[in-house]
Each structure stands twice: as structure tokens, then as C-alpha cells.
Write an enzyme that holds these catalytic residues in place. Structure first.
Site, PDB file in Angstrom:
ATOM      1  N   GLY A  22     -24.822   0.796  29.523  1.00  0.00           N
ATOM      2  CA  GLY A  22     -23.624   1.464  30.030  1.00  0.00           C
ATOM      3  C   GLY A  22     -22.507   0.497  30.340  1.00  0.00           C
ATOM      4  N   THR A  27     -11.725  -2.456   5.606  1.00  0.00           N
ATOM      5  CA  THR A  27     -10.895  -1.691   4.672  1.00  0.00           C
ATOM      6  C   THR A  27      -9.646  -2.440   4.246  1.00  0.00           C
ATOM      7  OG1 THR A  27     -11.667   0.337   5.728  1.00  0.00           O
ATOM      8  CG2 THR A  27      -9.744   0.520   4.312  1.00  0.00           C
ATOM      9  N   GLY A  84       2.428  -2.762   8.429  1.00  0.00           N
ATOM     10  CA  GLY A  84       2.625  -3.451   9.699  1.00  0.00           C
ATOM     11  C   GLY A  84       4.051  -3.947   9.850  1.00  0.00           C
ATOM     12  N   THR A  99       0.817  -1.216   0.000  1.00  0.00           N
ATOM     13  CA  THR A  99       0.000   0.000   0.000  1.00  0.00           C
ATOM     14  C   THR A  99       0.850   1.265   0.000  1.00  0.00           C
ATOM     15  OG1 THR A  99      -1.751  -1.150   1.186  1.00  0.00           O
ATOM     16  CG2 THR A  99      -1.798   1.245   1.257  1.00  0.00           C
ATOM     17  N   GLU A 115      -6.918  -5.580   3.426  1.00  0.00           N
ATOM     18  CA  GLU A 115      -7.059  -6.731   2.535  1.00  0.00           C
ATOM     19  C   GLU A 115      -8.116  -6.463   1.461  1.00  0.00           C
ATOM     20  OE1 GLU A 115      -5.172  -9.593   2.240  1.00  0.00           O
ATOM     21  OE2 GLU A 115      -3.916  -8.428   3.571  1.00  0.00           O
TER      22      GLU A 115
END
Length: 653
Positions: free
Chosen positions: A412, A433, A190, A151, A435
Site C-alpha cells: 500500500g 510507444t 511536444g 507524427t 520514438e
């Protein structure tokens, strides 16, 4: 736990009993042993869930790395690698292990995915023996940490347009890797910010002044813990989630690597600088290369489904314990799960999770077959890529929706970090988003449908797809889709002739399948007609596609939902008689009818659902929820989420 309620209701309905361990064994299937190993490892490292909140970013990154290396020592992360390099030699088992790991901390999951799935998978699938010998032994143990550098900041999903360039220098027999501008920097990578020593870098290959398209090379990014010469690394910093993963940006300034650094399974460069490839067409070569990495999408889709299981286990167990408001004056307050609305919120999600689980079984099996067999035809590979893309999209969207609904269903209490929803929400959100962006993936699915996975499938970009469809008769597009032939068969199976959908029983699986198949076929025909009409009117193909894009995505989504329902129905039909079959049958009906109900506007607009029948479906969904309610806790317990992973004692008990 076994549900002992066998009471018979006024309609003669007998409440089934569920043997939870037996249902778990059914769900785990042939990979029960590896799944149990992962569950054991998750329990042993359960403290990482607390450490995600307690440690700073740097310390937590180191802790996640430690956990990943310790898990690697048990063999769970190396199942997909050849035995001669320390792996298990079983692609299906590697996917099953990864899916199960999603019950735990998702930073650990993603670190494992980067190291063993993306980086390791690229070396294994794109490299040859020289790369396997050099990298796999240390990679499988976690001794060598690496990056998958595809990417870029400016090119996201458009991998063919990457701006990083690797130019071959025949004098030194080296490739020179260069980042041309900030838009071409490798981003969100990563393992880049701290731990990666080498990277599989995707770059435009230039040989003899000619561009040969995107290829992958192994490039050192650190030497002795410091950035390698010519390599600049930046930390992406804190993210919305997954802060145990050290994402970073990488810039290359004339970095030289030897000719042998090219991962050369599908293409090579001779010492003299001659480019060679057994695949002549560059687009086909590119898609063949990317197709070998399809296991990442299969893995992420399965991980999304399992993250949803964690959320549903917590929310369902809480709803079976938490009381609120009296049902009648002086009575005990009512359990949340006894409220019809609460059942409506959670039980269809449980049904859809089971459906996606069985759909994941199918795509995992296809992946194993394609990658373990002696060879496969191009159509089988394309269908796998399409199915993996679609299942990943639906599975990860389901995770995002389910985790949010479960958080709200716990009020809560669900907002407290100790109850896991904060981490589940923030860590899994990116699944939709990475892969592959889900909408882009559904375009890939639609492309396969509209072109019937044609022999020139790889050569068809969006404009090529428009022109391809425009050159066919619409009937040809339909004839080549499986849905068309199945619909003809359905008319013979069900009563009513052309009114088949008005007469069949709502709980008839043939009726349910016919409805989703008809929706898919009708949408597909409509998309094909619109594309053809636009081209016939001499409009620009790009404009035509843009105007039909929402329709194209709807076709793909309808197609994948049909595949999911088919997988569920086939699984239920193949089970022996007993409580598990009855329970899964109820879930299958609930998934099918809630899917039709959710799109009732389409079915009514297209004459396949009357107002009366639409209302009947809603009543049936409510009735199915009431029948499933006594089974709900057993159904979520059967997923086998380790108690240590629930980390919600006040909610889950």
C-alpha cells in the site's frame, strides 16, 4: 557504504565486498563529470517532484519550462551541439546527460528531449549552416522553444505516408504547407500547446507537380505568443502522465515559408524549382534522413533503464527495512528481502537493469562513433539503427515491468504519490510507444537480420523483405549472421560435442552465451524457412509476412537479448579482480540464467534443455539470489540516484 560480510559459506563461497563509490565510478564511466552535473541540478530542482502533484496543469507546464531553461544555463542540455553555437561538442555526453536526467521528474526529461534532442537535433542533423546560424544559439539556451512535428493522427509509425504537404511555388520562391484533412494534422507534438515558436515540420515535398517524398522544413507556429497566420493549434489536454509537457495538435492552412526553410542537408530545391539531392533513390534518401535522428531512440532506451533504477532503489531499500511475519515462534519479524519470493521478484530485475546498462554503454558508444567520426560506411549506420531500435524496445519494456513490480513489492505504501511510483508509472508508460512503437522497432531489427543489412536495406519494405529472403537459400541467411559462426566456435569450447549444452557448467558464460546464440540462430532459420515456403507456394507476400510476424518479433527479441548478454559478459571479463567483479559476475549469471529460465519452454521444445537441467537452472537462480541478497542495497546505491529524487522517506530511509 561498504559491505563487510566476508564470511565463507559451506561451499567455500566467499561473500564479496563492494566499494560503492568505486562501482558508481565504473558505471558512470567516461561521463562521470556530466552525470554528476546532472545529479547536482536534479537535487537543486527537487521541488519539481512535489510541484507535479500540487500545481495545476498550466502552472506545472510553466514550472517545467523554467526548470529546463535553468538547467540549460549549466550546459548539461547542450552537450551534443557544436561549441561555436554554445554546445559541448560531445554526442556521447549528451546521451549520458539525458539518461541521468531520468532519475528526476520525467516531464522535465521529455521537455528536454523535445527541445534539444528532437527539435534541436533535427536542425543540427538535417539543416546546414544557414539553419545552424539562425536557430542554434537561441535554441541551445532555451530562449527559442520549438517542436518536432512528425507524427500525425492518422499515420503514426508510417512516416512515409504522412498527409501534410509542402508545395513549392517558384513564382514567390516559397513552400506552401497544408494539412489535408484531420488525419494529416500533426498530433501529440511536444511544446506545441504553449511554448513552441517554430516547428520542424515533416511533409510530403511537391516540386513541379512531382512528389519527392517526406522532407523537413522550419515553420513558424507562433508570432508574439499567438498562432502564426494559417496555423491552428489545439491543446491535447490532460494525459495519462507527463502533464508538464504541453502536447498539442497543429493544422496548417496554406502557410507560406521561404525556400530556405527547407532543411537541406540531403536535398534542396533551386529558386527556379528544380529538386536536387546527392542521394538518388527516394527510399534511401528517406531512411538516411531518419537515420540521423537515431539518437532519440538511444536516449529513450537509456532513460527507461534509469527510471527502472529509481523504482528498484526505492523497492530494494524498503525491502531491507520492512519486516513482516515471524520466521520462527518468538523471533523478530523477518525482513521482506530475506524471503525467497521477494528476492525472486527484485533481484533478477536488478541483474537485468545492470545488463541493460552495459548494453546501453555499447550503443551509446556506437552512436558517438558514427556521429563524431569523419564518416562511416552504410552497414555501420544500419547496424547502429538496428541496435538502437532493439535496445530501446527492451529497455523501455523493462522499465514498465520493473516499475509495476516494484510498486507491488512496496504494498500500500507504494500506492502513495509521495513514494514516486504513481509518477514513474504514468510518466514512463509512453516510453514503449514514442520514438517508435516497440513492436515496429523489433520488425526493423528482424529486417536487418533476415537481409544481413543488405545494400538495398532501405528499399525493402515488408513485402520487399519477404521477396528478398525468398530469393536466398536459407543457409545463406544463416551464414551471414554472426550467431551461426559463434555457435560453431562454442562447440569447440565446451565439452560434449553436439551435446555441449548438457555437459557444460551452468555458470560457464560460454554455455550461457551458446544457449542464447543457439536460440537466435534457430529462430532466424525458422523464420527464413517460413517466409521462403510461403512465397514458394505462390502466396501473397503481405499475407506471408502477417502470418510469420509473431515469429519475426521473437527472432528480434532473441537477437537483442543475445547482444545484451554479450555486453554484460564482456564487461565482467574485462574488470580487474576484486569485489566489484565478483558481484557483477553474480549479476551476470543471474541475468543469463533467469533469461534462459523465462524461455525454458522454447529450449525444452527444441531439445536444448532437459527436465533435470531446467530444474537445476531454477535452483541455481535461487542460489544466486541468496548470494546477491546481502549485496542488494549496495548494488542499487551504486546507481547514484540522488536521495532527493527518491522522494520516499518512509520507504527508502
Amino acid at each position: 557504504m561498504v559491505n563487510d560480510d566476508t564470511s565463507t559459506g559451506p561451499s567455500g563461497y566467499v561473500q564479496p565486498r563492494i566499494d560503492v563509490p568505486a562501482l558508481t565510478a565504473l558505471l558512470d564511466g567516461e561521463y562521470a563529470e556530466i552525470r554528476d552535473l546532472v545529479r547536482t541540478n536534479l537535487a537543486a530542482h527537487a521541488s519539481v517532484l512535489d510541484e507535479a502533484d500540487e500545481l495545476g496543469v498550466d502552472a506545472f507546464r510553466e514550472r517545467v519550462r523554467e526548470v529546463v531553461v535553468e538547467m540549460a544555463a549549466t550546459g548539461q542540455t547542450g552537450m551534443g551541439f557544436p561549441p561555436e553555437y554554445g554546445g559541448g561538442g560531445d554526442v556521447g555526453a549528451s546521451i549520458a546527460a539525458f539518461e541521468t536526467l531520468a532519475f528526476g521528474d520525467l516531464s522535465v526529461l521529455v521537455k528536454v528531449g523535445v527541445q534539444f534532442g528532437l527539435f534541436g537535433g533535427a536542425i543540427l542533423q538535417l539543416g546546414t549552416e544557414r539553419h545552424h546560424d539562425a536557430y542554434l544559439p537561441d535554441l541551445v539556451t532555451g530562449k527559442l522553444m520549438g517542436c518536432f512535428a512528425m507524427t500525425e493522427t492518422g499515420h503514426g509509425s508510417n512516416v512515409q505516408a504522412l498527409g501534410t504537404v509542402a508545395t513549392y511555388d517558384p513564382r514567390s520562391q516559397e513552400f506552401v504547407v497544408t494539412t489535408h484533412g484531420e488525419q494529416a494534422r500533426k498530433d501529440y507534438i511536444g511544446n506545441a500547446a504553449r511554448h513552441g515558436e517554430v516547428a520542424v515540420v515533416f511533409a510530403q515535398l511537391e516540386v513541379g507537380g512531382r512528389s519527392e517524398g517526406v522532407h523537413a522544413l522550419v515553420v513558424p507556429v507562433r508570432v508574439g505568443g499567438e498562432p502564426a497566420p494559417g496555423v491552428r493549434i489545439e491543446d491535447d489536454g490532460r494525459k495519462m502522465g507527463l502533464n508538464g509537457v504541453d502536447n498539442g495538435r497543429i493544422h496548417f492552412d496554406g502557410v507560406r515559408v521561404p525556400r530556405e526553410a527547407l532543411l537541406n542537408r540531403f536535398a534542396d530545391v533551386t529558386p527556379e524549382g528544380v529538386y536536387e539531392s546527392p542521394i538518388a533513390h527516394p527510399n534511401r534518401r528517406f531512411f538516411t534522413m531518419l537515420g540521423t535522428l537515431v539518437q532519440g531512440r538511444v536516449s529513450v532506451g537509456g532513460a527507461g533503464v534509469n527510471a527502472a533504477k529509481v523504482a528498484l532503489t526505492i523497492a530494494t531499500r524498503y525491502a531491507d527495512r520492512r519486516r513482516q511475519f515471524e520466521a520462527a515462534p518468538g523471533a523478530q519479524e523477518q525482513l521482506l528481502l530475506d524471503y525467497g519470493l521477494h528476492q525472486r521478484r527484485l533481484l533478477p530485475l536488478i541483474a537485468r537493469t545492470y545488463a541493460l546498462h552495459f548494453a546501453q554503454d555499447v550503443v551509446r558508444g556506437q552512436l558517438h562513433e558514427v556521429f563524431s567520426g569523419p564518416g562511416t560506411d552504410d552497414q555501420a549506420r544500419r547496424r547502429l539503427e538496428s541496435r538502437a531500435a532493439g535496445t530501446k524496445a527492451l529497455g523501455t519494456w523493462h522499465a514498465t515491468r520493473t516499475i509495476q513490480e516494484c510498486r507491488e513489492a512496496c504494498g500500500g505504501a507504494g500506492y502513495l504519490s509521495v513514494n514516486r511510483f504513481a509518477a514513474l508509472k504514468s510518466d514512463s508508460d509512453i516510453f514503449t510507444t514514442f520514438e517508435g512503437d516497440n513492436h515496429v522497432l523489433l520488425q526493423l531489427v528482424a529486417k536487418g537480420l533476415l537481409t544481413d543489412y543488405a545494400s538495398d536495406f532501405e528499399d525493402l519494405d515488408q513485402l520487399g523483405m519477404v521477396r528478398h529472403v525468398a530469393g536466398l537459400a536459407v543457409e545463406t541467411v544463416l551464414e551471414k549472421t554472426s550467431a551461426h559462426k559463434l555457435l560453431e566456435r562454442v562447440r569447440d569450447l565446451l565439452p560434449g560435442g553436439d551435446e555441449w549444452d548438457q555437459e557444460a557448467g551452468l555458470l560457464d558464460s560460454d554455455y550461457q552465451l551458446a544457449m542464447v546464440r543457439h536460440r537466435e540462430e534457430h529462430m532466424l532459420a525458422g523464420a527464413a524457412r517460413r517466409l521462403k515456403r510461403g512465397v514458394d507456394q505462390k502466396r501473397d507476400p503481405g499475407t506471408v509476412f502477417s502470418q510469420v510476424q509473431d515469429h519475426v518479433i521473437a527472432v528480434a527479441r532473441a537477437h537483442v537479448e543475445r547482444l545484451v548478454l554479450e555486453a554484460f559478459v564482456e564487461k565482467v571479463r574485462g574488470l580487474p579482480e576484486g569485489g566489484e567483479k565478483v558481484a557483477l559476475g553474480l549479476l551476470c549469471d543471474l541475468f543469463a540464467l533467469s533469461t534462459i529460465e523465462a524461455d525454458r519452454a522454447w529450449f525444452m521444445e527444441h531439445g536444448r534443455l532437459t527436465v533435470q537441467r531446467s530444474k537445476a537452472i531454477s535452483r541455481e537462480v535461487n542460489d544466486l539470489c541468496r548470494k546477491i541478497r546481502p549485496l542488494a542495497v549496495d548494488l542499487v546505491d551504486a546507481w547514484g540516484v540522488p536521495p532527493e529524487m527518491l522522494r520516499a522517506p518512509d520507504l527508502a530511509g
